[in-house]
Structure formats: C-alpha cells, structure tokens
Design a protein around this motif. Structure first.
Motif, PDB file in Angstrom:
ATOM      1  N   GLY A 219       0.826  -1.197   0.000  1.00 56.02           N
ATOM      2  CA  GLY A 219       0.000   0.000   0.000  1.00 56.02           C
ATOM      3  C   GLY A 219       0.859   1.245   0.000  1.00 56.02           C
ATOM      4  N   THR A 220       0.569   2.165  -0.911  1.00 51.85           N
ATOM      5  CA  THR A 220       1.330   3.411  -1.008  1.00 51.85           C
ATOM      6  C   THR A 220       0.372   4.590  -0.907  1.00 51.85           C
ATOM      7  OG1 THR A 220       2.938   2.372  -2.489  1.00 51.85           O
ATOM      8  CG2 THR A 220       2.921   4.775  -2.401  1.00 51.85           C
ATOM      9  N   TYR A 221       0.525   5.361   0.160  1.00 46.89           N
ATOM     10  CA  TYR A 221      -0.247   6.591   0.313  1.00 46.89           C
ATOM     11  C   TYR A 221       0.571   7.735  -0.292  1.00 46.89           C
ATOM     12  CZ  TYR A 221      -3.083   4.241   3.959  1.00 46.89           C
ATOM     13  OH  TYR A 221      -3.900   3.397   4.665  1.00 46.89           O
ATOM     14  N   GLN A 222      -0.079   8.539  -1.131  1.00 49.83           N
ATOM     15  CA  GLN A 222       0.618   9.666  -1.750  1.00 49.83           C
ATOM     16  C   GLN A 222      -0.227  10.924  -1.642  1.00 49.83           C
ATOM     17  OE1 GLN A 222       1.299   7.886  -5.748  1.00 49.83           O
ATOM     18  NE2 GLN A 222       3.459   8.214  -5.333  1.00 49.83           N
ATOM     19  N   ALA A 223       0.391  11.984  -1.153  1.00 46.07           N
ATOM     20  CA  ALA A 223      -0.273  13.288  -1.139  1.00 46.07           C
ATOM     21  C   ALA A 223      -0.238  13.863  -2.547  1.00 46.07           C
ATOM     22  CB  ALA A 223       0.419  14.223  -0.161  1.00 46.07           C
ATOM     23  N   LYS A 224      -1.384  14.352  -3.019  1.00 47.52           N
ATOM     24  CA  LYS A 224      -1.472  14.878  -4.375  1.00 47.52           C
ATOM     25  C   LYS A 224      -2.249  16.194  -4.377  1.00 47.52           C
ATOM     26  CE  LYS A 224      -1.311  10.486  -6.931  1.00 47.52           C
ATOM     27  NZ  LYS A 224      -0.260  10.803  -7.901  1.00 47.52           N
ATOM     28  N   GLY A 225      -1.951  17.022  -5.362  1.00 45.46           N
ATOM     29  CA  GLY A 225      -2.703  18.251  -5.569  1.00 45.46           C
ATOM     30  C   GLY A 225      -2.676  19.195  -4.385  1.00 45.46           C
ATOM     31  N   GLU A 226      -1.583  19.176  -3.624  1.00 42.87           N
ATOM     32  CA  GLU A 226      -1.526  19.984  -2.410  1.00 42.87           C
ATOM     33  C   GLU A 226      -1.502  21.468  -2.750  1.00 42.87           C
ATOM     34  OE1 GLU A 226       1.192  20.467   1.635  1.00 42.87           O
ATOM     35  OE2 GLU A 226       1.663  18.916   0.153  1.00 42.87           O
ATOM     36  N   GLY A 227      -2.456  22.201  -2.197  1.00 41.42           N
ATOM     37  CA  GLY A 227      -2.514  23.642  -2.374  1.00 41.42           C
ATOM     38  C   GLY A 227      -2.868  24.305  -1.071  1.00 41.42           C
ATOM     39  N   SER A 228      -3.125  25.579  -1.130  1.00 43.56           N
ATOM     40  CA  SER A 228      -3.458  26.314   0.086  1.00 43.56           C
ATOM     41  C   SER A 228      -4.893  26.075   0.538  1.00 43.56           C
ATOM     42  CB  SER A 228      -3.248  27.813  -0.140  1.00 43.56           C
ATOM     43  OG  SER A 228      -4.077  28.267  -1.200  1.00 43.56           O
ATOM     44  N   ASP A 229      -5.715  25.529  -0.388  1.00 42.04           N
ATOM     45  CA  ASP A 229      -7.128  25.324  -0.057  1.00 42.04           C
ATOM     46  C   ASP A 229      -7.487  23.864   0.189  1.00 42.04           C
ATOM     47  OD1 ASP A 229      -6.595  24.695  -2.674  1.00 42.04           O
ATOM     48  OD2 ASP A 229      -8.230  25.872  -3.548  1.00 42.04           O
ATOM     49  N   PHE A 230      -7.044  22.962  -0.714  1.00 43.60           N
ATOM     50  CA  PHE A 230      -7.397  21.552  -0.598  1.00 43.60           C
ATOM     51  C   PHE A 230      -6.192  20.681  -0.968  1.00 43.60           C
ATOM     52  CE2 PHE A 230     -11.352  23.764  -1.729  1.00 43.60           C
ATOM     53  CZ  PHE A 230     -12.169  23.366  -0.679  1.00 43.60           C
ATOM     54  N   ALA A 231      -6.250  19.422  -0.562  1.00 43.17           N
ATOM     55  CA  ALA A 231      -5.242  18.429  -0.947  1.00 43.17           C
ATOM     56  C   ALA A 231      -5.871  17.049  -0.842  1.00 43.17           C
ATOM     57  CB  ALA A 231      -4.006  18.512  -0.059  1.00 43.17           C
ATOM     58  N   SER A 232      -5.347  16.130  -1.625  1.00 45.32           N
ATOM     59  CA  SER A 232      -5.840  14.756  -1.598  1.00 45.32           C
ATOM     60  C   SER A 232      -4.744  13.802  -1.148  1.00 45.32           C
ATOM     61  CB  SER A 232      -6.329  14.330  -2.987  1.00 45.32           C
ATOM     62  OG  SER A 232      -7.434  15.083  -3.412  1.00 45.32           O
ATOM     63  N   VAL A 233      -5.152  12.674  -0.584  1.00 45.50           N
ATOM     64  CA  VAL A 233      -4.243  11.582  -0.277  1.00 45.50           C
ATOM     65  C   VAL A 233      -4.798  10.338  -0.959  1.00 45.50           C
ATOM     66  CG1 VAL A 233      -3.202  10.130   1.499  1.00 45.50           C
ATOM     67  CG2 VAL A 233      -3.516  12.586   1.917  1.00 45.50           C
ATOM     68  N   VAL A 234      -3.995   9.751  -1.841  1.00 44.03           N
ATOM     69  CA  VAL A 234      -4.427   8.599  -2.630  1.00 44.03           C
ATOM     70  C   VAL A 234      -3.715   7.346  -2.127  1.00 44.03           C
ATOM     71  CG1 VAL A 234      -4.557   7.614  -4.947  1.00 44.03           C
ATOM     72  CG2 VAL A 234      -4.791  10.088  -4.635  1.00 44.03           C
ATOM     73  N   LEU A 235      -4.491   6.311  -1.873  1.00 42.63           N
ATOM     74  CA  LEU A 235      -3.940   5.018  -1.464  1.00 42.63           C
ATOM     75  C   LEU A 235      -3.994   4.077  -2.657  1.00 42.63           C
ATOM     76  CD1 LEU A 235      -2.927   2.817   0.463  1.00 42.63           C
ATOM     77  CD2 LEU A 235      -5.309   2.468   1.182  1.00 42.63           C
ATOM     78  N   GLU A 236      -2.812   3.662  -3.136  1.00 43.80           N
ATOM     79  CA  GLU A 236      -2.709   2.679  -4.206  1.00 43.80           C
ATOM     80  C   GLU A 236      -2.338   1.334  -3.580  1.00 43.80           C
ATOM     81  OE1 GLU A 236       0.316   4.431  -6.571  1.00 43.80           O
ATOM     82  OE2 GLU A 236      -1.004   5.973  -7.414  1.00 43.80           O
ATOM     83  N   GLU A 237      -3.119   0.302  -3.876  1.00 40.92           N
ATOM     84  CA  GLU A 237      -2.928  -1.004  -3.237  1.00 40.92           C
ATOM     85  C   GLU A 237      -2.710  -2.094  -4.281  1.00 40.92           C
ATOM     86  OE1 GLU A 237      -5.640  -1.233   0.587  1.00 40.92           O
ATOM     87  OE2 GLU A 237      -6.768  -0.353  -1.070  1.00 40.92           O
ATOM     88  N   ARG A 238      -1.755  -2.968  -3.994  1.00 41.95           N
ATOM     89  CA  ARG A 238      -1.509  -4.152  -4.817  1.00 41.95           C
ATOM     90  C   ARG A 238      -1.541  -5.362  -3.895  1.00 41.95           C
ATOM     91  NH1 ARG A 238       3.921  -3.972  -6.770  1.00 41.95           N
ATOM     92  NH2 ARG A 238       3.323  -5.572  -8.271  1.00 41.95           N
ATOM     93  N   THR A 239      -2.389  -6.327  -4.234  1.00 47.13           N
ATOM     94  CA  THR A 239      -2.563  -7.502  -3.370  1.00 47.13           C
ATOM     95  C   THR A 239      -2.453  -8.768  -4.198  1.00 47.13           C
ATOM     96  OG1 THR A 239      -4.103  -6.216  -2.007  1.00 47.13           O
ATOM     97  CG2 THR A 239      -4.060  -8.593  -1.653  1.00 47.13           C
ATOM     98  N   PHE A 240      -1.672  -9.708  -3.688  1.00 44.47           N
ATOM     99  CA  PHE A 240      -1.561 -11.016  -4.337  1.00 44.47           C
ATOM    100  C   PHE A 240      -1.822 -12.096  -3.297  1.00 44.47           C
ATOM    101  CE2 PHE A 240       0.933 -14.814  -5.460  1.00 44.47           C
ATOM    102  CZ  PHE A 240       0.381 -15.092  -6.696  1.00 44.47           C
TER     103      PHE A 240
END
Length: 341
Positions: A219-240
C-alpha cells in the motif's frame, strides 16, 4: 470555485514501495542514519543510539566533556545537556524530560535514549515494533513506514506487507493533522493485513508447498494536488493472494484550512446532479474510444455504479476513477479521466 469542463484521460501509474527489514533502523526526516561502530540497542524496552550520530542527523552540534561525563548539544538557540548515569534531560537550563534509562557508555561509545533526544528538540518519534524501525521528524509531523515479512517454520517466505506514505509538506496545523491521521490509518491497516496474509498464506503453503508463491500486500499513500485550499491523499494497493494480482485505489480529500474532510461540492460549484452527468459522459467517452477494453454492457454497469466513482486532486485537475472489475475486467486496471479544475 468554478464549473468543470470535461477533460482528457489520465493514465495512472502504480508505485511499488521499496522494502526494508533490518533489525533496528533509524530515520531522521526520512533519511536513514547509518551507525557504523555501534548499532542501536534496546535496554529495558528503551532504544538507545550513539550520541554523536543522532545529534548530527538532527543538525545539532555536540560536545563531550570527559571530566563531568556530560553531553552538550546545540541546535539553533537551544542547548540540551545530559549526564552519564543521570535521568534528567536539561534544555536551556531546565529539566524537560526524565529518562527511564539514562545515557550510558557501551563499547567506548556514548549512547542516549532516542526518545529523550527527540523530545528535547521538539521532534516527534514513531516506533514500528513490527519491524524495529524508528522515524524521527524534526518539523512536528509524525512519520512511519511499515514492512513485515512472514515466514514458515522452515524459513520459507510466505508473505510481505508493506505500507509507505509520501506526506503533505505544508508547514501548517492542518497538514500535521492530516499526516497524523494517515499514519494512524497505516498502523491499523498494517496490523489487519499482516494478520490476514499470515493466516491465508500459512494455509495455502501447508496445503501445497511445492507450488506456493509468496503472498503480498503493498500500500502506497501519496499526497497529491496539495494547495493552500485543498489536498488529496491517494492510497494505491496491490494484493496477491495466489492467482492474479489485484490493484485498487482509494482517495480522500481534505480542507487545508482545518484538516477536515472535503467533498467535491466543496471544491467546485457544480451540483451533485451535474457532477454525475459529468462522470457518466467522461467514462462513456472512454468506453467509446476503446470498447474492446470494457465489458459489453459497460454503459449499463456505469449508470448503476456512479456512486462507486471516486475522485482526487492532482495538480490543477480533478481525477475521476473507477476501480477495475466495475465497467472493465481486472486486466484493464484503474479507469480514469481528468477534468481541469
């Protein structure tokens, strides 16, 4: 805020975090500290590290006074002192921390409790008891990556669990709150996934050891689109779990003023009805471009699963996504398009 205009397809890349599984590893602001002569040790459930290395990693100057057996470290305007065999930590002449285990000398090296060092310089320290990894952050945020390998009694690797986070970088209370929330999520997910994979992998290996392939969750959490108003955190998951690897993503968006959750209608002026129309048109356009990549009834599936559409911010765009298996086979991966924000 403004209305949104249908944009173009965004290709997603799934990152694979690097694994690390040493006995005790120390990171300061995400940089590994290498202890050449004396490794970190645990004394009475407290981790002690070589004095000079840890202070220098925190950009502090350190001196040693042999007659008084006193360590003095200076960082900016702060002066921190400790004395061998004494439990008090002094900062600018005042006791700021009392150690359970005092600083001491081991193999001709002065070692100090790592938590006392962090507290003295107003840093945060996170301890991963699964993998013996310590993260110190000097900017007030909490840090920690998780990695665990699970082995059978005969030493065979059964499963690997790994989670990482590339955090928000804003120097704000809201960013600190969000980062801490994500690290708390990581800790909980690491525990759940390790237990799940251990049970499943042991059962599969016992049943058929000759053909067994190690399971994994990354699982990789990545902060994206960080600005002064809003930001997102995306969790990318790979499962086997045997068979075919599954890939999924999920995302949360936050208000950077107070750290609270943000809905899409907080970011743009479109109504929920308008946004659903936008989503349907966007994914329908992708289906029309390459119908063979989708289920034959993809548009019907889409209309029934619009509530499954997620979003996140990335640079100056909003990305809308659907996980595989909803309107296209697993082999198609994540289906997504972006709209200028």
């Amino acid at each position: 805020m403004k209305k949104m205009i249908l944009g173009s397809l965004l290709a997603l890349s799934i990152a694979v975090p690097a694994l690390a599984h040493p006995p005790i590893t120390v990171y300061v602001d995400q940089q590994e500290v290498v202890f050449a002569d004396q490794a970190p040790v645990i004394v009475d459930d407290r981790t002690l590290v070589p004095m000079r290395k840890i202070f220098e990693a925190m950009d502090a100057d350190v001196t040693w006074d042999e007659p008084s057996q006193t360590i003095t470290s200076t960082r900016g305007s702060d002066v921190v002192t400790m004395t061998i065999g004494q439990k008090q930590v002094y900062k600018n002449g005042k006791v700021v921390y009392t150690m359970d285990v005092p600083a001491q000398i081991m193999q001709d090296r002065t070692i100090v409790p790592i938590r006392a060092v962090a507290v003295a310089f107003d840093a945060n320290v996170a301890w991963d008891g699964i993998n013996y990894v310590i993260d110190i952050t000097t900017d007030g945020t909490t840090s920690g990556n998780y990695s665990k390998q699970i082995h059978a009694d005969d030493g065979t690797l059964l499963a690997t669990v790994s989670l990482t986070y590339s955090p928000l970088t804003s120097n704000s209370t809201a960013a600190d709150k969000i980062n801490k929330n994500i690290y708390d999520q990581m800790s909980q997910k690491a525990s759940v996934m390790a237990e799940r994979l251990e049970l499943a992998a042991k059962a599969a290996y016992t049943k058929n050891p000759a053909s067994f392939q190690p399971y994994y969750y990354m699982g990789t959490y990545q902060a994206k689109g960080e600005g002064s108003d809003f930001a997102s955190v995306v969790l990318e998951e790979r499962t086997f779990l045997g068979g075919t690897e599954t890939k999924t993503i999920s995302a949360d968006t936050y208000n950077m003023k107070n750290g609270s959750d943000a809905a899409l209608t907080d970011i743009v002026t479109d109504s929920e009805k308008e946004l659903k129309t936008l989503m349907e048109k966007g994914f329908s356009a992708l289906i029309n471009q390459n119908p063979d990549a989708f289920y034959s009834d993809a548009k019907d599936r889409l209309s029934k699963n619009l509530d499954e559409v997620g979003f996140y911010l990335d640079n100056n765009a909003v990305v809308f996504y659907l996980n595989s298996g909803i309107i296209a086979p697993e082999s198609a991966g994540i289906i997504a398009f972006s709209v200028p924000r």
